[in-house]
Each structure stands twice: as C-alpha cells, then as structure tokens.
Design a protein around this motif. Structure first.
Motif, PDB file in Angstrom:
ATOM      1  N   VAL A  27       0.863  -1.177   0.000  1.00 10.97           N
ATOM      2  CA  VAL A  27       0.000   0.000   0.000  1.00 10.97           C
ATOM      3  C   VAL A  27       0.898   1.225   0.000  1.00 10.97           C
ATOM      4  O   VAL A  27       1.802   1.332   0.839  1.00 10.97           O
ATOM      5  CB  VAL A  27      -0.933   0.020   1.232  1.00 10.97           C
ATOM      6  N   ALA A  29       0.670   5.391   0.031  1.00 14.56           N
ATOM      7  CA  ALA A  29      -0.223   6.534   0.233  1.00 14.56           C
ATOM      8  C   ALA A  29       0.496   7.806  -0.176  1.00 14.56           C
ATOM      9  O   ALA A  29       1.515   8.170   0.413  1.00 14.56           O
ATOM     10  CB  ALA A  29      -0.653   6.617   1.690  1.00 14.56           C
ATOM     11  N   THR A  33      -3.588  10.232  -3.811  1.00 19.04           N
ATOM     12  CA  THR A  33      -4.113   8.889  -4.065  1.00 19.04           C
ATOM     13  C   THR A  33      -3.502   7.863  -3.116  1.00 19.04           C
ATOM     14  O   THR A  33      -2.427   8.063  -2.551  1.00 19.04           O
ATOM     15  CB  THR A  33      -3.820   8.424  -5.503  1.00 19.04           C
ATOM     16  N   VAL A  34      -4.234   6.761  -2.989  1.00 18.34           N
ATOM     17  CA  VAL A  34      -3.727   5.576  -2.300  1.00 18.34           C
ATOM     18  C   VAL A  34      -3.664   4.475  -3.347  1.00 18.34           C
ATOM     19  O   VAL A  34      -4.633   4.243  -4.080  1.00 18.34           O
ATOM     20  CB  VAL A  34      -4.653   5.163  -1.130  1.00 18.34           C
ATOM     21  N   ILE A  36      -3.022   0.469  -4.037  1.00 15.74           N
ATOM     22  CA  ILE A  36      -2.976  -0.855  -3.416  1.00 15.74           C
ATOM     23  C   ILE A  36      -2.566  -1.842  -4.505  1.00 15.74           C
ATOM     24  O   ILE A  36      -3.224  -1.936  -5.549  1.00 15.74           O
ATOM     25  CB  ILE A  36      -4.336  -1.240  -2.814  1.00 15.74           C
ATOM     26  N   ILE A  57      -6.847   4.825  -5.811  1.00 16.53           N
ATOM     27  CA  ILE A  57      -8.074   5.371  -5.246  1.00 16.53           C
ATOM     28  C   ILE A  57      -7.787   6.781  -4.742  1.00 16.53           C
ATOM     29  O   ILE A  57      -6.770   6.994  -4.077  1.00 16.53           O
ATOM     30  CB  ILE A  57      -8.545   4.494  -4.067  1.00 16.53           C
ATOM     31  N   ARG A  59      -7.399   9.631  -2.345  1.00 14.58           N
ATOM     32  CA  ARG A  59      -7.120   9.491  -0.916  1.00 14.58           C
ATOM     33  C   ARG A  59      -8.328   9.833  -0.051  1.00 14.58           C
ATOM     34  O   ARG A  59      -8.603   9.156   0.945  1.00 14.58           O
ATOM     35  CB  ARG A  59      -5.919  10.353  -0.532  1.00 14.58           C
ATOM     36  N   PHE A  62     -10.712   6.883   0.022  1.00 17.44           N
ATOM     37  CA  PHE A  62     -10.145   5.792   0.809  1.00 17.44           C
ATOM     38  C   PHE A  62     -10.287   6.095   2.299  1.00 17.44           C
ATOM     39  O   PHE A  62     -10.719   5.239   3.073  1.00 17.44           O
ATOM     40  CB  PHE A  62      -8.670   5.591   0.433  1.00 17.44           C
ATOM     41  N   SER A  63      -9.953   7.318   2.708  1.00 12.26           N
ATOM     42  CA  SER A  63     -10.050   7.706   4.124  1.00 12.26           C
ATOM     43  C   SER A  63     -11.487   7.630   4.624  1.00 12.26           C
ATOM     44  O   SER A  63     -11.741   7.160   5.741  1.00 12.26           O
ATOM     45  CB  SER A  63      -9.507   9.118   4.326  1.00 12.26           C
ATOM     46  N   VAL A  66     -12.407   3.896   5.110  1.00 10.69           N
ATOM     47  CA  VAL A  66     -11.752   3.331   6.287  1.00 10.69           C
ATOM     48  C   VAL A  66     -12.424   3.861   7.560  1.00 10.69           C
ATOM     49  O   VAL A  66     -12.652   3.112   8.518  1.00 10.69           O
ATOM     50  CB  VAL A  66     -10.231   3.642   6.276  1.00 10.69           C
TER      51      VAL A  66
END
Length: 78
Positions: A27, A29, A33-34, A36, A57, A59, A62-63, A66
């Motif tokens: 992963v 970051a 973007t993130v 994976i 994705i 960011r 994604f945050s 999560v």
C-alpha cells in the motif's frame, strides 16, 4: 482464497483469482491517491507472468471508507 473482481466501462466482468497462491500486498499513500498492489506467484513465476491487481483510489475516498468501517466495528463492540 484471495481474488479481485471488476466491471469495466464496457460492462464486461474481469476477475483475478489468486487461488491458494501466496500473495504480496503493498500500500502506497500519496498526497492525492492511495495505491494498493496485490501480486501472486512471486516465488514461482517470472515478473511478467505474475497475476496482479493494482488499484489507485483518491485518498479522500479511501479515508472516508476506512473511517466508516472503523465506526461500524466500534459500534459492534469489536
């Protein structure tokens, strides 16, 4: 068993089935973007023949995902 499924803009379904092969997950970051990266067959195939999935994705999305997941688990007492 690890696998990934996506549906492209042409409505075709694409699947990467890793089966019982050992997988490697990385992963990364960045600011925007993130990324994976999931790869199988690291130990048995040449790099160009390994099965993999790469997701990029935004960011903030994604945050948010999560965070929602953490709230769900916290409300279930986990």
């Amino acid at each position: 068993m690890s696998h990934a499924i996506m549906r492209g803009s042409n409505n075709r379904r694409y699947e990467v089935d890793f089966g019982d092969a050992p997988i490697r997950v990385e992963v990364y970051a960045g600011d925007d973007t993130v990324e994976i990266f999931v790869e199988a067959d690291c130990e048995t195939h040449a790099e160009e023949r390994r099965r993999f999935v790469l997701l990029n994705i935004p960011r903030h999305l994604f945050s948010e995902a999560v965070g929602r997941n953490a709230k769900r688990h916290r409300s279930k007492g986990r």
